[in-house]
Write a protein that holds these residues in place. Structure first.
Motif, short mmCIF file in Angstrom:
data_model
loop_
_atom_site.label_atom_id
_atom_site.label_comp_id
_atom_site.label_asym_id
_atom_site.label_seq_id
_atom_site.Cartn_x
_atom_site.Cartn_y
_atom_site.Cartn_z
N ALA A 14 22.67 4.61 -82.13
CA ALA A 14 23.20 3.28 -82.11
C ALA A 14 23.84 2.97 -80.85
O ALA A 14 24.01 2.03 -80.34
N GLY A 18 20.07 7.73 -77.66
CA GLY A 18 19.70 7.70 -78.85
C GLY A 18 19.06 6.14 -79.23
O GLY A 18 18.01 6.02 -79.62
N VAL A 61 27.37 13.70 -88.61
CA VAL A 61 26.61 14.82 -88.40
C VAL A 61 27.04 15.98 -88.76
O VAL A 61 26.55 17.06 -88.87
N ALA A 88 23.23 12.46 -81.39
CA ALA A 88 24.66 12.24 -81.42
C ALA A 88 25.45 13.31 -80.73
O ALA A 88 25.16 14.60 -80.60
N LYS A 168 26.77 22.50 -75.32
CA LYS A 168 25.34 22.45 -74.89
C LYS A 168 24.63 23.55 -74.57
O LYS A 168 23.51 23.66 -74.62
N ILE A 196 22.86 13.34 -64.86
CA ILE A 196 23.43 11.95 -65.08
C ILE A 196 22.78 10.83 -65.50
O ILE A 196 21.85 10.25 -64.76
N THR A 199 24.59 5.61 -69.41
CA THR A 199 24.89 5.39 -70.89
C THR A 199 26.34 4.88 -70.94
O THR A 199 26.88 5.21 -70.18
N PRO A 200 26.80 4.42 -72.14
CA PRO A 200 28.15 4.08 -72.09
C PRO A 200 29.02 5.24 -71.73
O PRO A 200 30.15 5.03 -71.49
N1 LIG Z 1 24.91 10.11 -70.82
C1 LIG Z 1 24.36 11.28 -69.98
O1 LIG Z 1 24.71 11.38 -68.73
C2 LIG Z 1 24.43 12.73 -70.72
C3 LIG Z 1 23.72 13.66 -69.91
C4 LIG Z 1 23.53 14.80 -70.47
C5 LIG Z 1 23.69 14.92 -71.90
N2 LIG Z 1 23.92 13.80 -72.68
C6 LIG Z 1 23.87 13.93 -74.27
O2 LIG Z 1 23.01 13.06 -74.74
C7 LIG Z 1 23.64 12.62 -76.14
C8 LIG Z 1 23.75 11.18 -76.10
O3 LIG Z 1 24.86 10.92 -75.22
P1 LIG Z 1 24.99 9.25 -74.70
O4 LIG Z 1 25.40 9.21 -73.13
O5 LIG Z 1 23.59 8.19 -75.17
O6 LIG Z 1 26.17 8.92 -75.33
P2 LIG Z 1 26.75 7.63 -76.18
O7 LIG Z 1 28.08 7.70 -76.09
O8 LIG Z 1 26.11 6.32 -75.60
O9 LIG Z 1 26.06 7.84 -77.57
C9 LIG Z 1 26.38 8.79 -78.48
C10 LIG Z 1 26.40 8.39 -80.17
O10 LIG Z 1 26.63 9.43 -80.77
C11 LIG Z 1 27.40 8.91 -82.11
N3 LIG Z 1 28.17 10.08 -82.72
C12 LIG Z 1 29.33 10.68 -81.95
N4 LIG Z 1 29.83 11.61 -83.10
C13 LIG Z 1 28.88 11.51 -84.29
C14 LIG Z 1 28.82 12.02 -85.35
N5 LIG Z 1 29.80 13.01 -85.82
N6 LIG Z 1 28.19 11.83 -86.47
C15 LIG Z 1 27.25 10.72 -86.09
N7 LIG Z 1 27.12 9.83 -84.79
C16 LIG Z 1 28.06 10.38 -83.84
C17 LIG Z 1 28.31 8.08 -81.26
O11 LIG Z 1 28.67 7.01 -82.60
C18 LIG Z 1 27.31 7.16 -80.38
O12 LIG Z 1 26.50 6.22 -81.10
C19 LIG Z 1 24.97 13.29 -76.10
O13 LIG Z 1 24.83 14.50 -77.01
C20 LIG Z 1 25.27 13.74 -74.80
O14 LIG Z 1 26.25 14.88 -74.70
C21 LIG Z 1 24.44 12.53 -72.10
#
Ligand SMILES: NC(=O)c1ccc[n+]([C@@H]2O[C@H](COP(=O)([O-])OP(=O)(O)OC[C@H]3O[C@@H](n4cnc5c(N)ncnc54)[C@H](O)[C@@H]3O)[C@@H](O)[C@H]2O)c1
Length: 258
Positions: A14, A18, A61, A88, A168, A196, A199-200
């Motif tokens: 969402a 993702g 999840v 997620a 992680k 980095i 994303t939100p």
């Molecule tokens: N944005 C970054 O810089 C970055 C860097 C490294 C890793 N990541 C990883 O990438 C993944 C996505 O990050 P993002 O930046 O898109 O975050 P985001 O907050 O934009 O999206 C995360 C989504 O996961 C969902 N979520 C959270 N807990 C949940 C649960 N228990 N069940 C189902 N859905 C759930 C949220 O509702 C949200 O829609 C994460 O695992 C994050 O740790 C992000």
């Protein structure tokens, strides 16, 4: 794996990485089931992607029953699952000892492990059970591919990231043994470790934190684009020889202590 006409599940679909991955997969002719807690954003994503191309299932999840019933809904709607992308996750920050010298509540540590690591395994293991029933396809005789989302914090966690980094690091450690366990069934398992990304999750941090994070990126000197993550996931899904690996996607950043 040939991508056209396949079925994918994207957890966390969402928002952020993702959401971009869901769009990238739909553009490749794949039907996508978004598994997310956030109903409003999930339904909006399906409206944008087209109801013929995507469905939303409200899923936690971390909950085995929630995941099992969501997989049943996907099977009823689409009849198979070939690709799983686990996005997620949450990124809480807390030091082991706070300013007053008090230890981090154990529940904070446990929540990060539960959502990021146990949630990933929960969905991956249950989806693998379903994928194992697929017909073996192509020259490689593949039945499915799983892509988990780690983080560069899984290698170089910063101050305040002990829980996040441990969750992680667990995902990085999971790729190889899971790929080995599923090799006989023709299912590949890999992870992407983003740096980095814009994303939100990151854009919600204070400006000074964002600036100091970008300062350490070598080239290109900007946050990664969610589409760049999606493009890598799509390549992993289509390249049968990538297996048991975690790939950094990070502009050569190496995280500093703070
Ligand atoms: N944005 C970054 O810089 C970055 C860097 C490294 C890793 N990541 C990883 O990438 C993944 C996505 O990050 P993002 O930046 O898109 O975050 P985001 O907050 O934009 O999206 C995360 C989504 O996961 C969902 N979520 C959270 N807990 C949940 C649960 N228990 N069940 C189902 N859905 C759930 C949220 O509702 C949200 O829609 C994460 O695992 C994050 O740790 C992000």
């Amino acid at each position: 794996m040939e991508l056209e006409n396949k079925i994918a599940i994207v957890t966390g679909g969402a928002s952020g990485l993702g959401r971009a991955t869901s769009e990238g997969l739909v553009n490749k002719g794949i039907k996508v089931a978004i598994f997310d807690l956030n109903e409003e954003s999930g339904i909006q994503a399906v409206n944008e992607l087209g109801a013929d191309n995507a469905m939303f299932v409200s899923v936690d999840v971390t909950n085995p029953e929630s995941v099992a019933s969501a997989i049943t809904k996907v099977m009823e709607a689409y009849g198979a699952i070939h690709i799983l992308v686990n996005c997620a996750g949450i990124a809480p920050a807390a030091k082991v000892l706070d300013r007053e010298g008090k230890a981090m509540p154990l529940s904070k540590f446990a929540t990060a492990i539960n959502i990021n690591l146990i949630g990933t395994f929960n969905v991956a293991s249950q989806v693998a059970e379903q994928m194992a029933k697929n017909e073996a396809l192509g020259e490689a005789l593949e039945r499915g591919v799983i892509v988990n989302t780690a983080s560069v914090a899984g290698y170089e966690g910063q101050m305040g990231q002990s829980a996040y980094a441990a969750s992680k690091g667990g995902i990085i450690a999971l790729s190889l043994p899971m790929a080995r366990d599923l090799a006989r069934t023709g299912i590949r398992v890999n992870a992407v470790a983003p740096g980095i990304m814009g994303t939100p999750m990151l854009l919600g941090m204070p400006d000074n934190v964002q600036e100091s994070l970008v300062a350490n990126i070598q080239f290109p000197k900007r946050m990664g684009l969610p589409k760049e993550f999606a493009d890598l996931v799509i390549h992993i899904a289509s390249n049968a020889y990538i297996n048991g690996e975690t790939i950094r996607l990070d502009g050569a950043i190496r995280m500093q202590p703070r």
